[in-house]
Design an enzyme around this catalytic site. Structure first.
Site, mmCIF file in Angstrom:
data_model
loop_
_atom_site.group_PDB
_atom_site.id
_atom_site.type_symbol
_atom_site.label_atom_id
_atom_site.label_comp_id
_atom_site.label_asym_id
_atom_site.label_seq_id
_atom_site.Cartn_x
_atom_site.Cartn_y
_atom_site.Cartn_z
ATOM 1 N N SER A 125 71.281 107.019 100.765
ATOM 2 C CA SER A 125 70.310 108.117 100.802
ATOM 3 C C SER A 125 70.073 108.628 102.212
ATOM 4 O O SER A 125 70.107 107.855 103.189
ATOM 5 C CB SER A 125 68.975 107.624 100.218
ATOM 6 N N GLU A 127 67.318 109.340 103.267
ATOM 7 C CA GLU A 127 66.068 108.731 103.709
ATOM 8 C C GLU A 127 66.319 107.577 104.681
ATOM 9 O O GLU A 127 65.400 107.162 105.393
ATOM 10 C CB GLU A 127 65.269 108.229 102.508
ATOM 11 N N TYR A 148 61.389 102.696 100.698
ATOM 12 C CA TYR A 148 62.577 103.140 99.975
ATOM 13 C C TYR A 148 63.764 103.273 100.926
ATOM 14 O O TYR A 148 64.867 102.780 100.647
ATOM 15 C CB TYR A 148 62.297 104.475 99.291
#
Length: 329
Positions: A125, A127, A148
């Site tokens: 990801s 992120e 996360y």
């Protein structure tokens, strides 16, 4: 005919990937987590429910992961299952770390033991990058700003470790934000289009949002699943950034969506609520897909404006169908 196993087939990406692989002639096996509510809406909407061999599985449970691999005898394995809502990871950091992080390790360990010749795709990801500077590519610094993101880094590094230590054909797709009409309503893009549709049909007057100034690199999920598949068709496993190369703010998305819904000025509809702000957030994420373009010959097809329009149109129709049964004759 190849067998593909998708961990998390009922999610947005899993549904589009299953549809894509079925069109390629694959036998598709998909895992789902046992819940007390219906979870097959997406694959039913795409009219592929009956075409998928469904397997109950939980990434917290080693035995069910091993069972899924043994049942499917896969040529390709796609790990798309996770606790994938960044906001929820602040409230549930241990759960997120277990499912999103350790869950991937459980899958890798099962592949190493029972299916070492299968090709593996891990959903990494954007992120993971956090607020590291500049446009992000495969070599950019990883500096997460959420549980996360941290869990995804663990999964990313473990995938690389199994590739190097055990010679697994394992690839990580570092996907930037990808949306669609099948996006979960808890995500801000779908929250916007869904709530605007409810305003349009007078079900509610206003709705709150948090940080509308954050900027993200948004693409269409249906385009991105093709990149997942392309990674596993290469001669050598590698990691790839999948992105559009441009960023837009939440406010831009909101403005465009409000225009498509023909609702005037969003400031008359949306309130900004500080309680919806995350403890830490990322100012801007924008990816450099050069490597994917060069090696995979992959480019996103859907433009940002068309993506927003498709989501607005979907939710307007969805809410219309929900309200029609209650209209008086």
């Amino acid at each position: 005919m190849k067998n593909a196993l998708i961990f998390g087939v009922t999610g947005q990406d899993g549904s589009y990937l299953a549809e894509f692989l079925l069109k390629k002639g694959y036998n598709v096996f998909g895992t789902f987590r046992r819940t007390s509510h219906k979870c097959f809406e997406r694959i039913e909407e795409l009219e592929i429910f009956e075409d998928i061999s469904r397997i109950k599985c939980d990434l917290a449970d080693d035995l069910s992961i091993r069972s899924a691999i043994k049942q499917s005898e896969p040529d390709e394995i796609y790990n798309l299952a996770a606790q994938s809502f960044v906001g929820a990871s602040f409230q549930q950091p241990i759960l997120t770390s277990d499912i999103t992080g350790l869950g991937t390790l459980r899958v890798l360990n099962a592949i190493h033991e029972f299916s070492p010749h299968a090709k593996f795709y891990q959903a990494s990801s954007s992120e993971m990058f956090g607020n590291s500077p500049g446009i992000k590519n495969e070599e950019s610094i990883l500096k997460p700003r959420s549980p996360y993101g941290a869990a995804k880094i663990f999964a990313h590094h473990m995938t690389n470790h199994y590739r190097e230590a055990y010679d697994l054909f394992a690839c990580c797709g570092i996907l930037f934000n990808h949306e669609s009409p099948l996006r979960g309503i808890e995500f801000v893009t779908r929250q916007i289009t869904y709530r605007l549709a409810r305003v349009k049909y007078n079900i509610q007057k206003k709705f709150p949002l948090g940080n509308i100034y954050a900027r993200r690199d948004w693409g269409f999920a249906g385009d991105y699943v093709e990149a997942m598949w392309l990674m596993l068709q290469q001669k050598q496993p590698d990691d790839y950034v999948i992105a559009t190369g441009e960023s837009h703010s939440v406010e831009e998305f909101l403005t465009l969506a409000t225009q498509y819904a023909d609702l005037g000025d969003w400031k008359d509809i949306v309130t900004l609520d500080k309680q919806l702000l995350r403890p830490s957030d990322i100012d801007e994420l924008i990816g450099d897909p050069t490597k994917a373009q060069r090696v995979l010959d992959w480019k996103p097809k859907m433009k940002f404006e068309d993506l927003v329009k498709s989501m607005v149109e979907y939710d307007l129709e969805y809410i219309k169908l929900q309200t029609e049964p209650f209209k008086t004759k």
